[in-house]
Design a protein around this motif. Structure first.
Motif, PDB file in Angstrom:
ATOM      1  N   ARG A 186      61.822  34.701  28.930  1.00 44.94           N
ATOM      2  CA  ARG A 186      61.791  33.238  28.976  1.00 44.94           C
ATOM      3  C   ARG A 186      61.003  32.635  27.814  1.00 44.94           C
ATOM      4  O   ARG A 186      61.328  31.547  27.343  1.00 44.94           O
ATOM      5  N   ASP A 187      59.987  33.335  27.337  1.00 43.47           N
ATOM      6  CA  ASP A 187      59.217  32.803  26.202  1.00 43.47           C
ATOM      7  C   ASP A 187      59.939  33.050  24.881  1.00 43.47           C
ATOM      8  O   ASP A 187      59.935  32.187  23.989  1.00 43.47           O
ATOM      9  N   ILE A 188      60.566  34.204  24.745  1.00 40.83           N
ATOM     10  CA  ILE A 188      61.298  34.521  23.525  1.00 40.83           C
ATOM     11  C   ILE A 188      62.530  33.639  23.381  1.00 40.83           C
ATOM     12  O   ILE A 188      62.827  33.127  22.296  1.00 40.83           O
ATOM     13  N   ASP A 189      63.269  33.438  24.483  1.00 44.12           N
ATOM     14  CA  ASP A 189      64.528  32.684  24.421  1.00 44.12           C
ATOM     15  C   ASP A 189      64.314  31.261  23.896  1.00 44.12           C
ATOM     16  O   ASP A 189      65.180  30.707  23.214  1.00 44.12           O
ATOM     17  N   GLY A 190      63.188  30.689  24.218  1.00 42.23           N
ATOM     18  CA  GLY A 190      62.920  29.334  23.758  1.00 42.23           C
ATOM     19  C   GLY A 190      62.692  29.238  22.263  1.00 42.23           C
ATOM     20  O   GLY A 190      62.698  28.133  21.699  1.00 42.23           O
ATOM     21  N   ARG A 191      62.533  30.370  21.590  1.00 47.52           N
ATOM     22  CA  ARG A 191      62.257  30.387  20.145  1.00 47.52           C
ATOM     23  C   ARG A 191      63.456  30.845  19.326  1.00 47.52           C
ATOM     24  O   ARG A 191      63.352  30.995  18.109  1.00 47.52           O
ATOM     25  N   VAL A 192      64.595  31.114  20.004  1.00 48.20           N
ATOM     26  CA  VAL A 192      65.809  31.570  19.323  1.00 48.20           C
ATOM     27  C   VAL A 192      66.893  30.510  19.494  1.00 48.20           C
ATOM     28  O   VAL A 192      67.148  30.050  20.610  1.00 48.20           O
ATOM     29  N   ALA A 193      67.522  30.126  18.407  1.00 49.45           N
ATOM     30  CA  ALA A 193      68.494  29.021  18.442  1.00 49.45           C
ATOM     31  C   ALA A 193      69.597  29.258  19.455  1.00 49.45           C
ATOM     32  O   ALA A 193      69.973  28.349  20.205  1.00 49.45           O
ATOM     33  N   ARG A 194      70.135  30.479  19.504  1.00 50.11           N
ATOM     34  CA  ARG A 194      71.286  30.747  20.366  1.00 50.11           C
ATOM     35  C   ARG A 194      70.924  30.743  21.838  1.00 50.11           C
ATOM     36  O   ARG A 194      71.782  30.491  22.699  1.00 50.11           O
ATOM     37  N   THR A 195      69.647  30.997  22.191  1.00 54.84           N
ATOM     38  CA  THR A 195      69.280  31.188  23.590  1.00 54.84           C
ATOM     39  C   THR A 195      68.385  30.102  24.170  1.00 54.84           C
ATOM     40  O   THR A 195      68.108  30.132  25.374  1.00 54.84           O
ATOM     41  N   ARG A 196      67.938  29.162  23.353  1.00 59.94           N
ATOM     42  CA  ARG A 196      66.993  28.177  23.893  1.00 59.94           C
ATOM     43  C   ARG A 196      67.641  27.217  24.889  1.00 59.94           C
ATOM     44  O   ARG A 196      66.940  26.520  25.630  1.00 59.94           O
ATOM     45  N   SER A 197      68.979  27.182  24.935  1.00 60.19           N
ATOM     46  CA  SER A 197      69.658  26.324  25.908  1.00 60.19           C
ATOM     47  C   SER A 197      69.875  27.009  27.254  1.00 60.19           C
ATOM     48  O   SER A 197      70.450  26.410  28.171  1.00 60.19           O
TER      49      SER A 197
ATOM     50  N   MET B 129      79.897  22.497  21.296  1.00 54.30           N
ATOM     51  CA  MET B 129      78.595  23.064  21.629  1.00 54.30           C
ATOM     52  C   MET B 129      77.617  22.833  20.476  1.00 54.30           C
ATOM     53  O   MET B 129      78.015  22.766  19.326  1.00 54.30           O
ATOM     54  N   HIS B 130      76.335  22.800  20.831  1.00 62.98           N
ATOM     55  CA  HIS B 130      75.309  22.555  19.834  1.00 62.98           C
ATOM     56  C   HIS B 130      74.375  23.764  19.821  1.00 62.98           C
ATOM     57  O   HIS B 130      73.462  23.865  20.617  1.00 62.98           O
ATOM     58  N   ALA B 131      74.640  24.695  18.880  1.00 65.05           N
ATOM     59  CA  ALA B 131      73.928  25.976  18.881  1.00 65.05           C
ATOM     60  C   ALA B 131      72.454  25.823  18.593  1.00 65.05           C
ATOM     61  O   ALA B 131      71.658  26.672  18.956  1.00 65.05           O
ATOM     62  N   ASN B 132      72.050  24.748  17.939  1.00 68.71           N
ATOM     63  CA  ASN B 132      70.664  24.618  17.526  1.00 68.71           C
ATOM     64  C   ASN B 132      69.892  23.536  18.279  1.00 68.71           C
ATOM     65  O   ASN B 132      68.811  23.148  17.869  1.00 68.71           O
ATOM     66  N   GLY B 133      70.424  23.061  19.354  1.00 67.37           N
ATOM     67  CA  GLY B 133      69.727  22.030  20.096  1.00 67.37           C
ATOM     68  C   GLY B 133      70.256  21.913  21.503  1.00 67.37           C
ATOM     69  O   GLY B 133      71.040  22.733  21.965  1.00 67.37           O
ATOM     70  N   PRO B 134      69.828  20.893  22.255  1.00 67.10           N
ATOM     71  CA  PRO B 134      70.267  20.717  23.622  1.00 67.10           C
ATOM     72  C   PRO B 134      71.781  20.569  23.703  1.00 67.10           C
ATOM     73  O   PRO B 134      72.420  20.052  22.808  1.00 67.10           O
ATOM     74  N   THR B 135      72.331  21.027  24.800  1.00 59.59           N
ATOM     75  CA  THR B 135      73.771  20.947  25.014  1.00 59.59           C
ATOM     76  C   THR B 135      74.051  19.984  26.155  1.00 59.59           C
ATOM     77  O   THR B 135      73.225  19.800  27.047  1.00 59.59           O
TER      78      THR B 135
ATOM     79  N   ASP C  83      75.018  18.353  29.585  1.00 59.94           N
ATOM     80  CA  ASP C  83      75.097  18.803  30.963  1.00 59.94           C
ATOM     81  C   ASP C  83      74.553  20.216  31.149  1.00 59.94           C
ATOM     82  O   ASP C  83      74.996  20.958  32.009  1.00 59.94           O
ATOM     83  N   GLY C  84      73.602  20.612  30.330  1.00 60.41           N
ATOM     84  CA  GLY C  84      72.986  21.916  30.493  1.00 60.41           C
ATOM     85  C   GLY C  84      73.825  23.097  30.074  1.00 60.41           C
ATOM     86  O   GLY C  84      73.487  24.239  30.378  1.00 60.41           O
ATOM     87  N   GLN C  85      74.919  22.868  29.370  1.00 62.66           N
ATOM     88  CA  GLN C  85      75.767  23.974  28.938  1.00 62.66           C
ATOM     89  C   GLN C  85      74.981  24.908  28.021  1.00 62.66           C
ATOM     90  O   GLN C  85      74.075  24.498  27.321  1.00 62.66           O
ATOM     91  N   VAL C  86      75.370  26.185  28.037  1.00 62.06           N
ATOM     92  CA  VAL C  86      74.713  27.193  27.214  1.00 62.06           C
ATOM     93  C   VAL C  86      75.429  27.283  25.879  1.00 62.06           C
ATOM     94  O   VAL C  86      76.658  27.260  25.808  1.00 62.06           O
ATOM     95  N   ALA C  87      74.656  27.417  24.806  1.00 70.36           N
ATOM     96  CA  ALA C  87      75.196  27.269  23.458  1.00 70.36           C
ATOM     97  C   ALA C  87      76.307  28.244  23.126  1.00 70.36           C
ATOM     98  O   ALA C  87      77.270  27.887  22.453  1.00 70.36           O
ATOM     99  N   ASP C  88      76.202  29.508  23.578  1.00 73.82           N
ATOM    100  CA  ASP C  88      77.197  30.490  23.163  1.00 73.82           C
ATOM    101  C   ASP C  88      78.266  30.748  24.217  1.00 73.82           C
ATOM    102  O   ASP C  88      79.008  31.731  24.132  1.00 73.82           O
TER     103      ASP C  88
END
Length: 320
Positions: A96-107, A1-7, A9-14
């Protein structure tokens, strides 16, 4: 997993690696199941276990287990899965706006663009309607409590914007099942269930403060509040307070529920539940390291086992 960037096939980082959603679910369904956290079942367990506590304690209270309790048991399981999914979808819409600014949730599906807010809203409503069908099989008092539970669920995503204690609002929502399942069995809401509910809120403060330490730095940058940020370096001390309060209140709920009708042996066995639960929470604190995000996630997930501990003792007490 890539906690700080795109994952991939759309997988979620955590999400745990190799989870069933990423491996087996149809590709079109994956973003919706990820919004429901189907790839991260720990939240469903944390919502469900207080339901089972309430049901078991109600059976100890009136010493009258019935066949319909089996449906309450399984109905709570299905309802917890659905309402956790609906609640998480609502949380993602609100954040949705906050999640895009947090490394763990932007995916997550909405900030990553895999799902639109309108599609998410439709998915949320579908899950809630199916959960309503299950709720309608319970008695009227339980149905009323189930409808009332929508209030803390609706407020929770916004709590971190106006209070340093959003974990309290999560606790109000996540432990509501203790009230509902007790009432589904007993037909009325009684004080032992209320005390058990407050004990569960203290448990939520314990595990979700641990969880919130993963995002403390990002939360500080964007101005989001949490008990992890509030307590800071003193978090371990406050976690001990929550541990003691959880155990003491659960013990009080057990005494009030079990003493009137059950045997002394049943009371002793049931009281061993919060005692053992407290030791498990204390063991978690030995490994508490707020600077280690992976460790915090590991400890948070251990709380499924924490919640099962008193349930095992409640079940044993039913046979005493």
């Amino acid at each position: 997993m890539h906690a700080n960037g795109p994952t991939p096939d759309g997988q979620v980082a955590d999400a745990p690696a190799g989870n069933w959603v990423d491996r087996w679910a149809p590709p079109a369904a994956r973003p919706y199941l990820r919004m429901s956290r189907a790839d991260r079942p720990i939240g469903t367990w944390l919502l469900l276990l207080p339901c089972w506590w309430g049901l078991a304690l109600a059976m100890l209270w009136d010493q009258s287990p019935r066949w319909e309790d089996a449906w309450i048991f399984f109905g709570c399981g299905l309802g917890a899965w659905l309402m956790r999914g609906a609640g998480c979808t609502w949380n993602d819409i609100a954040d949705r706006d906050i999640d895009g600014r947090v490394a763990r949730t932007r995916s997550r599906p909405i900030p990553s663009g895999a799902v639109t807010p309108k599609q998410a809203a439709a998915w949320m409503i579908l899950q809630a309607l199916v959960a309503l069908c299950i709720l309608l099989t319970f008695n009227r008092a339980a149905i009323a409590l189930g409808v009332l539970s929508l209030l803390p669920v609706a407020i929770y995503p916004f709590a971190k914007r106006f209070t340093w204690w959003p974990q309290v609002f999560l606790g109000l929502a996540f432990n509501w099942g203790a009230l509902l399942a007790w009432t589904a069995h007993a037909g009325t809401l009684n004080w032992p269930a209320v005390i058990l509910y407050v004990s569960g809120i203290c448990w939520t403060l314990f595990y979700d403060t641990i969880y919130a330490h993963q995002d403390a730095e990002d939360d500080a940058l964007i101005g989001v509040k949490s008990t992890a940020r509030l307590f800071g370096a003193n978090s371990a001390r406050y976690l001990r307070y929550f541990l003691v309060a959880c155990v003491a209140l659960m013990g009080l709920a057990i005494i009030q529920a079990v003493m009137p009708n059950a045997s002394v042996l049943a009371l002793v066995i049931a009281l061993a539940g919060p005692w053992a639960m407290g030791w498990h929470m204390a063991w978690q604190l030995r490994g508490f390291d707020p600077e280690d995000g992976a460790r915090m996630l590991f400890l948070f997930r251990l709380n499924r086992d924490t919640g099962f501990i008193p349930l095992i003792f409640f079940g044993a007490a039913l046979f005493a």
